[in-house]
Design a protein around this motif. Structure first.
Motif, PDB file in Angstrom:
ATOM      1  N   THR A  77       7.867  -6.611   5.842  1.00 35.87           N
ATOM      2  CA  THR A  77       6.914  -6.661   4.747  1.00 35.87           C
ATOM      3  C   THR A  77       5.876  -5.578   4.958  1.00 35.87           C
ATOM      4  OG1 THR A  77       7.212  -9.046   4.572  1.00 35.87           O
ATOM      5  CG2 THR A  77       5.248  -8.112   3.520  1.00 35.87           C
ATOM      6  N   GLU A  78       5.623  -4.770   3.921  1.00 38.71           N
ATOM      7  CA  GLU A  78       4.694  -3.662   4.058  1.00 38.71           C
ATOM      8  C   GLU A  78       3.286  -4.170   4.364  1.00 38.71           C
ATOM      9  OE1 GLU A  78       5.158  -0.460   4.172  1.00 38.71           O
ATOM     10  OE2 GLU A  78       7.320  -0.673   3.906  1.00 38.71           O
ATOM     11  N   PRO A  79       2.647  -3.633   5.422  1.00 35.65           N
ATOM     12  CA  PRO A  79       1.283  -4.039   5.742  1.00 35.65           C
ATOM     13  C   PRO A  79       0.280  -3.347   4.819  1.00 35.65           C
ATOM     14  CG  PRO A  79       2.020  -2.336   7.256  1.00 35.65           C
ATOM     15  CD  PRO A  79       3.194  -2.656   6.349  1.00 35.65           C
ATOM     16  N   VAL A  85      -3.715   3.041  10.987  1.00 36.16           N
ATOM     17  CA  VAL A  85      -4.990   3.457  11.580  1.00 36.16           C
ATOM     18  C   VAL A  85      -5.571   2.320  12.416  1.00 36.16           C
ATOM     19  CG1 VAL A  85      -7.350   4.197  11.091  1.00 36.16           C
ATOM     20  CG2 VAL A  85      -5.457   5.075   9.712  1.00 36.16           C
ATOM     21  N   ILE A  86      -5.590   1.110  11.836  1.00 33.16           N
ATOM     22  CA  ILE A  86      -6.130  -0.051  12.554  1.00 33.16           C
ATOM     23  C   ILE A  86      -5.353  -0.301  13.842  1.00 33.16           C
ATOM     24  CG2 ILE A  86      -6.486  -2.555  12.418  1.00 33.16           C
ATOM     25  CD1 ILE A  86      -6.823  -2.147   9.352  1.00 33.16           C
ATOM     26  N   ARG A  87      -4.034  -0.230  13.749  1.00 35.46           N
ATOM     27  CA  ARG A  87      -3.190  -0.462  14.921  1.00 35.46           C
ATOM     28  C   ARG A  87      -3.485   0.541  16.034  1.00 35.46           C
ATOM     29  NH1 ARG A  87       2.488   1.431  13.739  1.00 35.46           N
ATOM     30  NH2 ARG A  87       1.321   3.372  13.996  1.00 35.46           N
ATOM     31  N   ASP A  88      -3.590   1.825  15.683  1.00 39.26           N
ATOM     32  CA  ASP A  88      -3.834   2.838  16.703  1.00 39.26           C
ATOM     33  C   ASP A  88      -5.229   2.727  17.293  1.00 39.26           C
ATOM     34  OD1 ASP A  88      -1.301   3.679  16.242  1.00 39.26           O
ATOM     35  OD2 ASP A  88      -1.826   5.566  15.256  1.00 39.26           O
ATOM     36  N   ALA A 104     -15.917  -9.082  13.226  1.00 39.07           N
ATOM     37  CA  ALA A 104     -16.080  -8.474  11.905  1.00 39.07           C
ATOM     38  C   ALA A 104     -15.006  -8.956  10.937  1.00 39.07           C
ATOM     39  CB  ALA A 104     -16.027  -6.952  12.029  1.00 39.07           C
ATOM     40  N   LEU A 105     -13.757  -9.040  11.406  1.00 40.65           N
ATOM     41  CA  LEU A 105     -12.655  -9.458  10.539  1.00 40.65           C
ATOM     42  C   LEU A 105     -12.753 -10.929  10.167  1.00 40.65           C
ATOM     43  CD1 LEU A 105      -9.697  -7.535  12.226  1.00 40.65           C
ATOM     44  CD2 LEU A 105     -10.696  -7.068   9.988  1.00 40.65           C
ATOM     45  N   GLU A 205      -0.055  11.679  11.541  1.00 36.41           N
ATOM     46  CA  GLU A 205      -0.777  10.976  12.602  1.00 36.41           C
ATOM     47  C   GLU A 205      -1.948  10.228  11.973  1.00 36.41           C
ATOM     48  OE1 GLU A 205      -1.706   9.236  15.886  1.00 36.41           O
ATOM     49  OE2 GLU A 205       0.065  10.536  15.730  1.00 36.41           O
ATOM     50  N   PRO A 206      -1.834   8.904  11.808  1.00 34.46           N
ATOM     51  CA  PRO A 206      -2.829   8.147  11.032  1.00 34.46           C
ATOM     52  C   PRO A 206      -4.270   8.330  11.472  1.00 34.46           C
ATOM     53  CG  PRO A 206      -0.908   6.778  11.479  1.00 34.46           C
ATOM     54  CD  PRO A 206      -0.737   8.031  12.286  1.00 34.46           C
TER      55      PRO A 206
END
Length: 301
Positions: A77-79, A85-88, A104-105, A205-206
């Motif tokens: 499923t597409e995130p 960016v968040i993952r890196d 924050a989340l 490169e995100p």
């Protein structure tokens, strides 16, 4: 009547599409990917067409050769759009930063007087495929507005004492992208306004591309595929498609895969069919709004 595709066939087709898109984002031909991964070009073609029942080990070799994350090739499923960016960022975060992100989340950090962070404005960044005119037009623009002109790839070479080709040969795509991000960080630390010409594959490169978008007024220099190819040939440079009879098809695939990312730019300047002077004039017009407002505001700050 639409024929139902069984789940496994659908999975392999999606996997092939992801491999093809990721390869194009990196600007790699099948021949180059085959050479770097040690997997036959024929097998990679089968994989991309959805007919290759690939093992996890071979898929890992393919992802490593492209400097990509293995999970980015697995259909799912597409995130959310900013997930890469968040993952890196999470991979590089300290335990304290991760704790702050969780707060924050979850909403626990709201209303506690945490100031919003805004990147310093660093100037104009030009993105797009090779042959779009980033170097030629970037130099003209920088001279016109009195800012310094920087080519990111040349900055990478200067900082590391190696050519881009040597860096990729020695350290692979992943190593080059690390050096690219480090070079960008050092440029931003100068705190001076510049016109920056980026490499065509920087959008793959995100984190690095996100930093470009946050720090610069970004302009996509766009042209027709035929013009990109003609300009590259006139420069005597066919990286990474040299000796590939399907170079034009590869270029179209690269452009198609990168277009959604290039389109995130603040503005688009189409240089198709224009002389250098006409294209430069169009670029100057495109940056007029930022010169009149944001650049002056940030310079005072």
């Amino acid at each position: 009547m639409t024929e139902n595709i069984d789940p496994e066939t659908g999975f392999l087709e999606q996997l092939g599409q992801r491999v093809r898109t990721m390869r194009a984002l990196r600007g790699m031909s099948r021949k180059v990917l085959a050479k770097v991964s040690g997997i036959s070009e024929r097998y990679i073609a089968q994989l991309e067409s959805g007919k290759g029942n690939v093992s996890i080990v071979l898929l890992r070799r393919v992802s490593n050769a492209m400097g990509a994350h293995l999970e980015d090739l697995i259909p799912a499923t597409e995130p959310v759009p900013d997930w890469p960016v968040i993952r890196d960022l999470l991979r590089k975060a300290t335990p304290n930063q991760i704790a702050q992100a969780k707060e924050a989340l979850s909403g626990q950090g709201q209303g506690q007087g945490v100031p919003a962070h805004r990147m310093s404005f660093s100037g104009i960044a030009l993105i797009g495929l090779r042959g779009a005119g980033k170097s030629t037009l970037g130099k003209t623009l920088a001279k016109e507005i009195g800012w310094s002109f920087v080519e990111l790839n040349k900055e990478i070479e200067r900082q590391n004492g190696l050519s881009v080709a040597e860096i990729i040969a020695l350290y692979g795509q992943e190593g080059f992208r690390r050096m690219e991000q480090a070079a960008l960080g050092q440029l931003l630390a100068r705190k001076e306004l510049m016109v920056l010409a980026t490499g065509g594959g920087i959008v793959s490169e995100p984190l690095t591309f996100d930093l470009i978008l946050q720090s610069f007024y970004t302009i996509w220099l766009k042209a027709k595929p035929e013009e990109h190819m003609a300009r590259v040939r006139s420069q005597g440079d066919l990286r990474p498609m040299a000796d590939d009879r399907s170079a034009m098809a590869e270029l179209r695939t690269i452009l198609l895969s990168r277009e959604p990312l290039y389109a995130r730019a603040s503005a688009v300047v189409d240089t198709s069919g224009l002389s250098v002077d006409a294209a430069a004039a169009r670029l100057v017009d495109a940056v007029a709004p930022v010169l009149q407002s944001e650049a002056k505001m940030f310079a005072r700050g």
